[in-house]
Design an enzyme around this catalytic site. Structure first.
Site, PDB file in Angstrom:
ATOM      1  CB  SER A 147      16.475  23.190   2.418  1.00  0.00           C
ATOM      2  OG  SER A 147      17.082  23.129   1.142  1.00  0.00           O
ATOM      3  CE1 TYR A 160      11.713  25.702   1.111  1.00  0.00           C
ATOM      4  CE2 TYR A 160      13.987  25.291   0.457  1.00  0.00           C
ATOM      5  CZ  TYR A 160      12.771  24.832   0.937  1.00  0.00           C
ATOM      6  OH  TYR A 160      12.614  23.492   1.237  1.00  0.00           O
TER       7      TYR A 160
END
Length: 252
Positions: A147, A160
């Site tokens: 990401s 995350y």
């Protein structure tokens, strides 16, 4: 750009896609099937969505099957890869799009939730990658997902982003371990992308802020990301290796 060229065995190319029932993984399955690959749509719990995807691919003339598995379970994933080989004769592309995202400040994140997220995102990537590099045929490609938040460092993304930083580290090392195998290993790191995963974890205010971040001033789409994946999976993209591709519209 085409990725329908046969591999060295003369058979059609075959792709295994985890997280294939929803979001980016689902669009990747459809895209690669449309490009002529036989696809294995791997899902965790959404059987109906995976079945619908396979039905649509077959109705369009493609080849596809579903497989249920926990990506972090080595026995489950070994069975998926066995099924792919038994059904289609081998494996040429692995796209590991399965992932979990829970947003919280570091101070407030439940450690059980952290462990569950890291089990899917870190251990799951490790398990899928391990099976991939044991099974991929020469000329093949492994594509993992990170990401862009690893670099953007948005608040509430610590757990995350930490998991995706681990994905980048292991994947880039693995690319170098594949020396002599004619297998590429890359990471696609999307910016904020308009999928259920994003919408389910953000307020309208936050979504507006995320859309404004790139110079292109919009959220990414699943189609934006699948175009990058399809290139990396293709013969034309085979010179790209050991890279993190930040597909994020220019967000820094």
């Amino acid at each position: 750009m085409s990725i329908t060229t046969d591999n060295e065995s003369g058979q059609a190319r075959v792709a295994v896609i985890t997280g294939g029932s929803r979001g980016i993984g689902n669009q990747v399955a459809r895209k690669l099937a449309a490009e002529g690959l036989a696809v294995v749509v791997v899902y965790g719990g959404n059987k109906a969505a995976a079945d619908d995807t396979v039905k649509e691919i077959r109705e369009a003339g493609g080849q596809a099957i579903t497989a249920q598995a926990d990506v972090a379970d080595e026995n489950d994933m070994a069975a998926v890869f066995d099924l792919a080989e038994q059904t289609f004769g081998g494996i040429d592309v692995v796209v590991n799009a399965a992932g979990r995202m829970v947003l919280s400040t570091l101070a407030e994140l439940d450690l059980k939730v952290l462990d569950e997220m890291h089990r899917t995102n870190i251990r799951g990537t490790f398990v899928v990658s391990q099976q991939a590099v044991r099974r991929l045929r020469p000329g093949g490609a492994l594509i993992n997902f990170s990401s862009s938040v690893v670099g953007l460092a948005f608040p509430r993304y610590s757990g995350y982003a930490a998991s995706k930083g681990a994905v980048e580290a292991m994947t880039l090392i693995l690319a170098r371990e594949m020396r002599g195998r004619d297998i590429t290993v890359n990471v696609v790191a999307p910016g904020p992308t308009a999928t259920d995963l994003l919408y389910d974890n953000n307020t309208e205010e936050n979504l507006t802020r995320l859309a404004a971040a790139p110079p292109l001033e919009r959220l990414g789409t699943a189609e934006d990301i699948t175009a990058v994946v399809a290139f990396l999976a293709s013969h034309e993209g085979h010179w790209v290796n050991g890279q993190v591709i930040r597909a994020n519209g220019g967000a820094i």
